[in-house]
Design an enzyme around this catalytic site. Structure first.
Site, PDB file in Angstrom:
ATOM      1  N   ILE A  16      80.791 114.350  12.782  1.00 16.00           N
ATOM      2  CA  ILE A  16      81.593 115.427  12.156  1.00 16.00           C
ATOM      3  C   ILE A  16      82.230 116.246  13.277  1.00 16.00           C
ATOM      4  CG2 ILE A  16      81.463 117.633  10.856  1.00 16.00           C
ATOM      5  CD1 ILE A  16      81.006 115.250   9.064  1.00 16.00           C
ATOM      6  N   HIS A  17      83.545 116.438  13.227  1.00 21.61           N
ATOM      7  CA  HIS A  17      84.145 117.338  14.215  1.00 21.61           C
ATOM      8  C   HIS A  17      85.395 118.068  13.731  1.00 21.61           C
ATOM      9  CE1 HIS A  17      86.859 113.929  14.776  1.00 21.61           C
ATOM     10  NE2 HIS A  17      87.705 114.793  15.285  1.00 21.61           N
ATOM     11  N   ARG A  18      85.899 117.733  12.548  1.00 20.20           N
ATOM     12  CA  ARG A  18      87.166 118.334  12.098  1.00 20.20           C
ATOM     13  C   ARG A  18      86.999 119.823  11.819  1.00 20.20           C
ATOM     14  NH1 ARG A  18      91.357 115.155  12.553  1.00 20.20           N
ATOM     15  NH2 ARG A  18      90.570 113.041  12.633  1.00 20.20           N
TER      16      ARG A  18
ATOM     17  N   ARG B 277      81.926 120.924  19.714  1.00 21.31           N
ATOM     18  CA  ARG B 277      82.354 121.958  18.766  1.00 21.31           C
ATOM     19  C   ARG B 277      81.322 122.076  17.637  1.00 21.31           C
ATOM     20  NH1 ARG B 277      87.010 123.500  15.755  1.00 21.31           N
ATOM     21  NH2 ARG B 277      88.558 122.114  16.625  1.00 21.31           N
TER      22      ARG B 277
ATOM     23  N   ASP C 170      83.951 112.302   9.446  1.00 23.97           N
ATOM     24  CA  ASP C 170      85.290 112.844   9.174  1.00 23.97           C
ATOM     25  C   ASP C 170      86.266 112.394  10.260  1.00 23.97           C
ATOM     26  OD1 ASP C 170      84.595 114.409  11.355  1.00 23.97           O
ATOM     27  OD2 ASP C 170      84.667 116.320  10.270  1.00 23.97           O
TER      28      ASP C 170
END
Ligand code: UD1
Ligand code: UDP
Length: 365
Positions: free
Chosen positions: A207-209, A242, A284
């Site tokens: 997940i990074h969006r 992030r 994502d």
């Protein structure tokens, strides 16, 4: 006469894509490549690992511009890239994907009347809230060569009025990479051995969006869903920096670490191993969605939309809005064990050769 290409990159997936194309450029008489790294991704496991592992040429320029707001990051890159392009005076600038580094490179070149080649042109989510959608639309608009990965991407560009002469369907360089590296990666050794995981006994998550990490309700729903899955199937989650920072600031990290194997970002070969031998993937990421398909692993995409609709249509992917934990676990349960239809929408695995051949032909004529 030898023609010079300046390649501009800055983020993890761009290093992987560029490694494949750069390799072909190196084998092509009449072309030389100068690589400029903006610094958008800078941790060793988000950047250096790829240059070393994938045998890339040393960087000619490294700007060290990472972090900050979108406007600040893009603006600083634009100013520095312009200086380098004035010095290098290349025949073309090559950019990949849809990051801030892509847009900065394309804008700097266009303003100096240097033709831009855009790899992964024509992708659309039709969601202008995504920074990537802004970057890709603007980059496509100013590019001389629009190298499209899929039929859908070509259609988007035609609908937007881009001339056919500029649209070059080549397939997806990520497919080239998956064929090239996928065959080398086996179940033994690597990250699986380090983690003590058996093949086909775990779920891989990434997940990074911004739309997921910066929204506490969504990130909490994702965290709860992954913990529910972890009660049935081991879960490994390589954390983008992030995401790691946000999980800590939302107070979710320690709770997740009790049931999920949270690890630092891994190099590409380890990532291919994690993908290839996963039971199911939840992500994502644009790249990881496609790699799941390349390695024939069912995938749940945790977003409201995807650029890779062909994967949903063929039954390889499921799209679920990460607003609800229950919806996510239901989609993961349904995906396990499933297979899609056999399709080949991403070309023949020669996208990099087609890109380089076309650039050479046009630049020497
Ligand atoms: C960027 C791209 C996204 C792409 C992704 C690939 C944009 C707008 N987004 O998102 O399209 O899918 O890269 O991974 O260009 N950070 C570190 N260390 C690093 C890199 C980032 O700590 O090596 C942290 C920084 O605090 C940074 C934040 O992560 O501010 C976000 O990084 P950024 O490059 O802005 O966006 P990504 O989410 O990585
Ligand atoms: N990747 C990797 N290590 C990781 C996570 C991802 O090598 O820990 C690779 C992944 O296999 C894919 C690419 O990075 O090739 C995808 O990058 P990312 O998800 O950051 O960006 P996106 O594709 O969404 O732009």
């Amino acid at each position: 006469m030898t023609k010079k290409i300046v390649t501009i990159l800055g983020a993890r997936p761009q290093f992987i894509k560029a490694s494949i194309v750069s390799h072909v450029i190196r084998q092509t008489a009449g072309l030389i490549e100068v690589i400029l790294h903006t610094g958008q991704h800078y941790d060793a496991n988000m950047s250096n690992v790829f240059f070393t592992e994938l045998g890339m040429r040393p960087l000619a320029y490294s700007l060290g511009i990472g972090g900050g707001s979108h406007g600040e990051m893009t603006g600083r890159m634009l100013a520095e890239i312009e200086k380098i392009l004035l010095d290098e005076d290349p025949d073309a600038v090559l950019v990949y994907g849809d990051t801030n580094s892509t847009l900065a490179g394309a804008l700097a070149a266009t303003k100096l009347h240097i033709p831009v080649a855009h790899v992964e042109a024509g992708l659309r989510s039709f969601n202008m809230k995504m920074p990537e959608e802004i970057n890709r639309i603007l980059t496509d608009r100013v590019s001389r060569w629009l190298f499209t990965p899929t039929e859908a991407a070509r259609t988007h560009l035609q609908r937007e009025g881009m001339p056919d002469a500029q649209i070059v369907p080549v397939g997806d360089v990520m497919f080239d990479a998956a064929l090239h590296y996928g065959a080398r990666v086996k179940a033994e050794g690597g990250v699986l051995q380090r983690l003590g995981f058996a093949p086909k006994s775990y779920m891989l998550a990434t997940i990074h969006r911004a739309e997921n990490t910066d929204d506490q309700q969504r990130l909490t729903a994702i965290a709860n869903a992954l913990m529910t899955t972890a009660s049935k199937l081991q879960v490994v989650w390589p954390l983008h920096p992030r995401t790691q920072a946000v999980l800590q600031s939302f107070g979710l990290f320690d709770m997740l670490a009790k049931s999920i194997t949270l690890i630092d970002p891994v190099g590409y070969l380890d990532m291919v191993q994690l993908e290839k031998y996963a039971t199911v993937i939840a992500t994502d990421s644009g790249g990881v969605q496609k790699e799941a398909f390349f390695h024939q692993v069912p995938c749940v995409t945790l977003r409201d939309e995807t650029e890779w609709l062909e994967l949903l249509e063929a039954g390889w992917g499921r799209l679920v809005s990460p607003a609800s934990a229950v919806a996510i676990t239901t989609a993961i349960d349904a995906a396990v064990g499933g297979k899609g239809r056999l399709i080949q929408p991403y070309g023949e695995g020669h996208a990099s050769r087609l890109i380089v051949d076309r650039l050479l032909t046009d630049l020497v004529s």
